[in-house]
Design a protein around this motif. Sequence first.
Motif, PDB file in Angstrom:
ATOM      1  N   PRO A  91       0.793  -1.058   0.028  1.00 41.09           N
ATOM      2  CA  PRO A  91       0.047   0.120  -0.185  1.00 41.09           C
ATOM      3  C   PRO A  91       0.988   1.333  -0.103  1.00 41.09           C
ATOM      4  O   PRO A  91       0.391   2.499  -0.053  1.00 41.09           O
ATOM      5  N   GLU A  92       2.057   1.003   0.032  1.00 40.49           N
ATOM      6  CA  GLU A  92       3.182   2.179   0.057  1.00 40.49           C
ATOM      7  C   GLU A  92       4.409   1.751   0.220  1.00 40.49           C
ATOM      8  O   GLU A  92       4.632   0.423   0.146  1.00 40.49           O
ATOM      9  N   GLY A  93       5.546   2.681  -0.166  1.00 38.67           N
ATOM     10  CA  GLY A  93       6.892   2.210  -0.202  1.00 38.67           C
ATOM     11  C   GLY A  93       7.732   2.120   0.908  1.00 38.67           C
ATOM     12  O   GLY A  93       8.849   1.436   0.845  1.00 38.67           O
ATOM     13  N   PHE A 120      -1.231   0.013  -3.869  1.00 41.48           N
ATOM     14  CA  PHE A 120      -2.558  -0.547  -3.795  1.00 41.48           C
ATOM     15  C   PHE A 120      -3.254  -0.207  -2.443  1.00 41.48           C
ATOM     16  O   PHE A 120      -2.936  -0.650  -1.497  1.00 41.48           O
ATOM     17  N   ARG A 121      -4.322   0.479  -2.544  1.00 44.72           N
ATOM     18  CA  ARG A 121      -5.332   0.453  -1.615  1.00 44.72           C
ATOM     19  C   ARG A 121      -6.794   0.333  -1.947  1.00 44.72           C
ATOM     20  O   ARG A 121      -7.059   1.222  -2.825  1.00 44.72           O
ATOM     21  N   TYR A 122      -7.256  -0.355  -1.018  1.00 45.49           N
ATOM     22  CA  TYR A 122      -8.803  -0.519  -1.336  1.00 45.49           C
ATOM     23  C   TYR A 122      -9.640   0.734  -0.742  1.00 45.49           C
ATOM     24  O   TYR A 122     -10.273   0.551   0.152  1.00 45.49           O
ATOM     25  N   ALA A 138      11.196   8.958  -1.487  1.00 46.03           N
ATOM     26  CA  ALA A 138      12.330   8.883  -1.173  1.00 46.03           C
ATOM     27  C   ALA A 138      12.445   8.745   0.588  1.00 46.03           C
ATOM     28  O   ALA A 138      11.594   9.107   1.141  1.00 46.03           O
ATOM     29  N   GLU A 139      13.540   8.157   0.688  1.00 43.99           N
ATOM     30  CA  GLU A 139      13.705   7.715   2.168  1.00 43.99           C
ATOM     31  C   GLU A 139      15.316   7.967   2.655  1.00 43.99           C
ATOM     32  O   GLU A 139      16.206   7.697   1.709  1.00 43.99           O
ATOM     33  N   ALA A 140      15.513   8.777   3.567  1.00 44.67           N
ATOM     34  CA  ALA A 140      17.221   9.134   3.832  1.00 44.67           C
ATOM     35  C   ALA A 140      17.297   8.585   5.163  1.00 44.67           C
ATOM     36  O   ALA A 140      16.363   8.855   6.078  1.00 44.67           O
ATOM     37  N   GLY A 293       4.811  13.233   4.288  1.00 46.70           N
ATOM     38  CA  GLY A 293       5.904  12.556   4.641  1.00 46.70           C
ATOM     39  C   GLY A 293       6.188  12.906   6.103  1.00 46.70           C
ATOM     40  O   GLY A 293       5.688  13.534   6.821  1.00 46.70           O
ATOM     41  N   GLY A 294       7.465  12.482   6.505  1.00 49.97           N
ATOM     42  CA  GLY A 294       8.000  13.005   7.724  1.00 49.97           C
ATOM     43  C   GLY A 294       9.155  11.972   8.503  1.00 49.97           C
ATOM     44  O   GLY A 294       9.745  11.195   7.680  1.00 49.97           O
ATOM     45  N   ARG A 295       9.392  12.320   9.744  1.00 54.16           N
ATOM     46  CA  ARG A 295      10.447  11.564  10.454  1.00 54.16           C
ATOM     47  C   ARG A 295      10.065  10.224  11.124  1.00 54.16           C
ATOM     48  O   ARG A 295       8.878  10.205  11.400  1.00 54.16           O
ATOM     49  N   VAL A 311      13.970   9.736   7.440  1.00 53.60           N
ATOM     50  CA  VAL A 311      12.913  10.901   7.221  1.00 53.60           C
ATOM     51  C   VAL A 311      12.675  10.381   5.653  1.00 53.60           C
ATOM     52  O   VAL A 311      13.207  10.056   4.900  1.00 53.60           O
ATOM     53  N   GLY A 312      11.506  10.591   5.117  1.00 49.90           N
ATOM     54  CA  GLY A 312      11.009  10.413   3.942  1.00 49.90           C
ATOM     55  C   GLY A 312       9.795  10.974   3.574  1.00 49.90           C
ATOM     56  O   GLY A 312       9.049  11.477   4.323  1.00 49.90           O
ATOM     57  N   PHE A 313       9.389  10.976   2.076  1.00 45.32           N
ATOM     58  CA  PHE A 313       8.123  11.300   1.760  1.00 45.32           C
ATOM     59  C   PHE A 313       7.733  10.644   0.439  1.00 45.32           C
ATOM     60  O   PHE A 313       8.569   9.721  -0.082  1.00 45.32           O
ATOM     61  N   ALA A 314       6.392  10.884   0.144  1.00 45.24           N
ATOM     62  CA  ALA A 314       6.168  10.042  -0.992  1.00 45.24           C
ATOM     63  C   ALA A 314       5.012  11.060  -1.603  1.00 45.24           C
ATOM     64  O   ALA A 314       4.164  11.550  -1.100  1.00 45.24           O
ATOM     65  N   MET A 315       4.999  11.074  -3.184  1.00 47.31           N
ATOM     66  CA  MET A 315       4.116  11.934  -4.020  1.00 47.31           C
ATOM     67  C   MET A 315       3.380  10.924  -4.559  1.00 47.31           C
ATOM     68  O   MET A 315       3.596  10.070  -5.158  1.00 47.31           O
ATOM     69  N   GLY A 316       1.972  11.368  -4.962  1.00 45.81           N
ATOM     70  CA  GLY A 316       1.209  10.785  -5.798  1.00 45.81           C
ATOM     71  C   GLY A 316       1.139  11.168  -7.090  1.00 45.81           C
ATOM     72  O   GLY A 316       1.094  12.328  -7.431  1.00 45.81           O
ATOM     73  N   ILE A 317       1.613  10.356  -8.096  1.00 40.84           N
ATOM     74  CA  ILE A 317       1.813  11.036  -9.444  1.00 40.84           C
ATOM     75  C   ILE A 317       0.683  11.232 -10.273  1.00 40.84           C
ATOM     76  O   ILE A 317       0.498  12.166 -10.942  1.00 40.84           O
TER      77      ILE A 317
HETATM   78  P1  HAM Z   1       0.795   8.668   2.154  1.00 42.75           P
HETATM   79  O1  HAM Z   1       0.209  10.005   2.860  1.00 42.75           O
HETATM   80  O2  HAM Z   1      -0.175   7.694   2.495  1.00 42.75           O
HETATM   81  O3  HAM Z   1       2.315   8.452   2.734  1.00 42.75           O
HETATM   82  O4  HAM Z   1       0.639   8.749   0.766  1.00 42.75           O
HETATM   83  C1  HAM Z   1       1.610   9.610  -0.188  1.00 42.75           C
HETATM   84  C2  HAM Z   1       1.073  10.421  -1.158  1.00 42.75           C
HETATM   85  O5  HAM Z   1       0.769   9.226  -1.940  1.00 42.75           O
HETATM   86  C3  HAM Z   1      -0.332  10.952  -0.990  1.00 42.75           C
HETATM   87  O6  HAM Z   1      -0.016  12.432  -0.557  1.00 42.75           O
HETATM   88  C4  HAM Z   1      -1.055  11.063  -2.111  1.00 42.75           C
HETATM   89  O7  HAM Z   1      -0.612  11.987  -2.953  1.00 42.75           O
HETATM   90  C5  HAM Z   1      -0.656   9.650  -2.720  1.00 42.75           C
HETATM   91  N1  HAM Z   1      -1.795   8.726  -2.531  1.00 42.75           N
HETATM   92  C6  HAM Z   1      -2.067   8.064  -1.313  1.00 42.75           C
HETATM   93  N2  HAM Z   1      -3.044   7.308  -1.688  1.00 42.75           N
HETATM   94  C7  HAM Z   1      -3.610   7.331  -2.777  1.00 42.75           C
HETATM   95  C8  HAM Z   1      -4.744   7.055  -3.760  1.00 42.75           C
HETATM   96  N3  HAM Z   1      -5.730   5.981  -3.083  1.00 42.75           N
HETATM   97  N4  HAM Z   1      -4.859   7.275  -4.831  1.00 42.75           N
HETATM   98  C9  HAM Z   1      -3.893   8.239  -5.409  1.00 42.75           C
HETATM   99  N5  HAM Z   1      -3.049   8.684  -4.753  1.00 42.75           N
HETATM  100  C10 HAM Z   1      -2.716   8.342  -3.470  1.00 42.75           C
HETATM  101  C11 HAM Z   1       2.900   7.595   2.493  1.00 42.75           C
HETATM  102  O8  HAM Z   1       2.508   6.511   1.681  1.00 42.75           O
HETATM  103  C12 HAM Z   1       4.084   7.350   3.085  1.00 42.75           C
HETATM  104  N6  HAM Z   1       4.849   6.033   2.936  1.00 42.75           N
HETATM  105  C13 HAM Z   1       5.171   8.507   2.833  1.00 42.75           C
HETATM  106  C14 HAM Z   1       6.340   8.563   3.584  1.00 42.75           C
HETATM  107  C15 HAM Z   1       7.764   7.977   2.924  1.00 42.75           C
HETATM  108  N7  HAM Z   1       6.631   8.780   4.622  1.00 42.75           N
HETATM  109  C16 HAM Z   1       7.966   8.566   5.084  1.00 42.75           C
HETATM  110  N8  HAM Z   1       8.458   8.200   3.838  1.00 42.75           N
END
Ligand code: HAM
Length: 433
Positions: A91-93, A120-122, A138-140, A293-295, A311-317
């Motif tokens: 569901p995330e990276g 993937f998220r339902y 990205a993750e640092a 994202g965050g720490r 620390v890391g973040f993710a963006m939704g493409i």
């Molecule tokens: P998250 O806030 O769950 O964080 O997801 C990051 C971004 O993924 C969201 O801001 C959004 O743009 C995109 N996103 C999430 N769910 C959906 C969805 N169902 N459909 C389209 N876009 C979506 C994380 O996933 C953390 N792993 C971020 C992180 C990395 N924190 C530390 N390192």
Amino acid sequence: MKTLGFTFMPLKKIKAIRGMHDITPDKSGHWARLEKAVAAVFATYAYREIRMPIVENTGLFHRSIGEVTDIVEKEMYTFADRNGESIALRPEGTAGCVRACIEHSLLDTPQKLWYNGPMFRYERPQKGRQRQFHQIGAEAFGYTGAEVEAEILLLNAKLWRALGLEKSISLQINNIGSSEARAAYRQALVDYLNQYRGDLDADSQRRLETNPLRILDSKDAATQQLLEGAPALSAFVSQESKEHFARLNELLAAGGVEALHNPRLVRGLDYYNDTVFEWVSDELGAQGTVCGGGRYDGLVEQLGGKPTPAVGFAMGIERLYLLLEAHDFAALPGSDAPGAYVIVADPAYQAFAFEVTESLRSALPEFAIMQHLAAGSIKSQFKKADKSGAKFALVIAENEVAEQTVTIKNLHTGEQSIVSVSKDTTELAAALK
Ligand code: HAM
């Protein structure tokens, strides 16, 4: 439909799974250029790419994202493989990235890593929300000071500028303290909200038992009003956390990144401590968070590694794509259109045309050439050349074959010239630059 006495039943078409979308060729060019622009920014900050599998052991996500989060409680695609082992589509990276770093002993020295891929998220699909979506994250690892958060947020800001989106996206940050501070705060919040239990929206009532901090995120107006009088998380955060937050704000101000302190920002995943942030846009409707994202200093140890700050973040493409589309992709470098469209007046000249285009492709490796491969009049081929968006039409007709030349027409200006290719395509290549 009745034909010759038997009934023809058309087969039912199979469609893509709800919430999962094809990226069709009209979109894939913009998509690829967006990915290229992001990769270029990562490279300038010395982040290196890591690629993880799309499936992991289900337990990995339970242990990292948290048992009582929305993601783990109701959004995971989980199944038993043929061995009966429980597997989940990621569901995330972050969880997979930490797992990979521990597995390959990458964390003895600091690491700055990035990844790109489907998640993937339902969830209930709507604009900006899919069941298969794509993240670049990205993750640092290995950095304790606020400098790494500052650099990440500067990187984000640089990217928005590179994409022409700096006016569409703004930054919210908060410091949620340590897990001990949050546990004390959780109790104080529950004690306060319990007095008004009946006035809370249904979701918040449920969260009071499971994940009370998420109530701060509630969109319900009555709940938000009750929260006005609630104890503040900042009152429970240690002096050390406050100093970390102050240092981050100082570095951001020095770097010219504007950040709004949102004391209600808590994020939906359990692994964070201290800094959390979200880049939000009001051009996207309900799904306005483009990047979050965050720490998360405890996660590596929690997954069996040596204690390592992270620390890391993710963006939704998809969300970034929607923003870029609303701006006509104006700032995305490059284009889908071929550089030249090769008009071949008669199929008999195709062998000569291939000789020219193959040599030209070697001379100009970045230059896209669309060679006309079917029959058709010169007029109709010119129409196709115009429609393709190519800047040049290269005409190969009887004269050109006889004289070993190519006629170049600049489709933007109408200018025309004839270039010899009898020796090689050097002169032709130079004319197309
Ligand atoms: P998250 O806030 O769950 O964080 O997801 C990051 C971004 O993924 C969201 O801001 C959004 O743009 C995109 N996103 C999430 N769910 C959906 C969805 N169902 N459909 C389209 N876009 C979506 C994380 O996933 C953390 N792993 C971020 C992180 C990395 N924190 C530390 N390192």
